[in-house]
Design an enzyme around this catalytic site. Sequence first.
Site, PDB file in Angstrom:
ATOM      1  N   GLU A 171       0.683  -1.125  -0.043  1.00  0.00           N
ATOM      2  CA  GLU A 171      -0.011   0.145   0.005  1.00  0.00           C
ATOM      3  C   GLU A 171       0.867   1.306  -0.177  1.00  0.00           C
ATOM      4  O   GLU A 171       0.846   2.080   0.743  1.00  0.00           O
ATOM      5  CB  GLU A 171      -0.895  -0.078   1.259  1.00  0.00           C
ATOM      6  CG  GLU A 171      -1.831  -1.135   1.312  1.00  0.00           C
ATOM      7  CD  GLU A 171      -3.043  -0.931   2.243  1.00  0.00           C
ATOM      8  OE1 GLU A 171      -3.073   0.039   2.974  1.00  0.00           O
ATOM      9  OE2 GLU A 171      -3.909  -1.753   2.372  1.00  0.00           O
ATOM     10  N   GLU A 359      -5.583  -8.611   0.870  1.00  0.00           N
ATOM     11  CA  GLU A 359      -6.130  -8.113   2.298  1.00  0.00           C
ATOM     12  C   GLU A 359      -7.675  -7.658   1.988  1.00  0.00           C
ATOM     13  O   GLU A 359      -7.812  -7.308   0.893  1.00  0.00           O
ATOM     14  CB  GLU A 359      -5.509  -6.911   2.735  1.00  0.00           C
ATOM     15  CG  GLU A 359      -4.342  -7.055   3.587  1.00  0.00           C
ATOM     16  CD  GLU A 359      -3.563  -5.596   4.078  1.00  0.00           C
ATOM     17  OE1 GLU A 359      -4.379  -5.038   4.444  1.00  0.00           O
ATOM     18  OE2 GLU A 359      -2.528  -5.576   4.147  1.00  0.00           O
TER      19      GLU A 359
END
Length: 457
Positions: A171, A359
Site C-alpha cells: 500500500e 487483504e
Amino acid sequence: MIDPKKLAARFPGDFLFGVATAAFQIEGASKTDGRKPSIWDAFSNMPGRVFNRDNGDIACDHYNRLDADLDLIKDMGVEAYRFSIAWPRIIPEGVGRINELGLDFYDRLVDGCKARGIKTYATLYHWDLPLALMGDGGWTARSTSYAFQRYAKVVMARLGDRLDAVATFNEPWCSVWLSHLYGVHAPGERNMEAALHAMHYTNLAHGLAVEAIRHVTPNVPVGLVLNAHSVVAGSDSGEDKAAAGRAFDFHNGAFFDPVFKGQYPESLVSALGDRMPVIEEGDLAVISQKLDWWGLNYYTPMRVLDEPSEGAEFPATRPAPFVNPEKTDIGWEIFPSAMTDLVTELYARYDLPELYITENGAAYNMEVVDGEVDDQPRLDYYAHHLSAAADLVRDGYPLKGYFAWSLMDNFEWAEGYRMRFGLVHVDYDTQIRTVKKSGKWYRELAALFPSGNHKSA
Ligand code: FCB
C-alpha cells in the site's frame, strides 16, 4: 449464513486461501536481537499520534511465540501465509551493518511454514522504515530508494530459496499520501511537496527492488500490493464526475500509471509537477518493469464530490455520504460490489498481471464471552466479499487467491489496539488466542482447498 461449501464450489480447486499479517503489527520484541527503531516506534511513542499512545513494543508478542502462531495458521486450514519482513531487524540503521540475528528470525519463520506445508508470501515493506533513514529525509530522499534496493537484495539472498512469492511494497498510498500529506501515519508529515517526493522515491524503490529480486532470485514471482481505491462520484453532475476522475488519478494513478504504463497521470503532473522531484532519465523504465502478479487490498469504496472552493489543492474533492449506512466498527462503509467494479475498471485501464486479493476484512471489536467470540458481522463481511471475489473468477479475471486480514487482532496503526481485525482474538494481557466464529467459518472454507469441491476434476 452463507454455507462455506456452497461458496467453495464457486472457486477453482487450486484457488489459494491464506491469512495475512505485518511485522510491526504483531511481532513486538522491538528491541530484541539487534532490532533498532522504525519510524513507527518513534511515531507511536509521541503523544497524540496513536490512540491511547499504544505502541509496538509487545504487540502480539509474535516474535517470541513464533511456533505456536505458525501452528495456529496451520490450524486455520489455509494454504498460504502473507507476512512482512521488518527492515529494522535486517539492516537496523537502514544502511550499513546487516544483522544476522534478524535474518535468523525470518529463516525460522519460512522454515516453520515449509515444515507445516504453508506457502510463504513475503512483503518487504509494510511501513516500518528504519528510523535512522529519517536523517536523510526518509522516503522524501532518493537515497532511501537505493537503501531499499540493497535491503531487498539481502533478504532475497538469505530467504529467497524458500519464498513462494514476494511483494516489494504494501500500500504505497498509505506510506505516501496518508503518511506525508494527511499526517495520519508515520512520519506524520502534512506537506504536498514532501508527499510528491515520497511518491516518486517509493515508486523508484519498488522498481529498483524488482531489479534486485530478479537478479538474486529469478524464479520468485515478484509483485506489488496496492490499496486501489474504488472511486465513485457522489452524484451524476459533471463536476462530481470530473472530481472522481481527478481522485482516481491522484489516489490510484500516482502508483498504477508509473508501474503499469511507465508515466505519471497527466492531470497530476499538470497540477503538481512543479513540486515533484526531478525524474531522472531511466527512472520510469525501472519503475515499469513487468510484474508477475499484483495484490489488491480492498475494504471500502471512496465516494467523492467536487470541492469548489478556490485554491483547493488537487485533486480538489471532498467526501460524499455513504450509500450503504452499514459500516464496520472503524467506520468504513460496507459495499462488496465496489470491489468487483474496481477490479473491472483497473483491468480495463491497465495491462495487469495475475491478481491476489492480499487483504480484505473487517474491524469488529467483540470480546470473548464464555470462551467464544460471536463476530457474526465479520463472518457476513467475509462471506459477501468472497462472493464478490467469486464473481470476478466467474467473469474471467485472473484472480488466483485471497488472504484474510488478519490472522489475529493486532496493532492497528493510528487506532492502536482498539480496532480488532482478527479471525483470532488476542487478549493483550495474557496473549491468549481465541479463534472467533468468523475464524471457524473461514477455516471450514479454506480447508476445502486446494482441490476444494473439485476433487474429481
Ligand atoms: C491496511 C493495512 C493493514 C491493516 C489494514 C486494516 O491498510 O495494510 O496493515 O492495517 O489496513
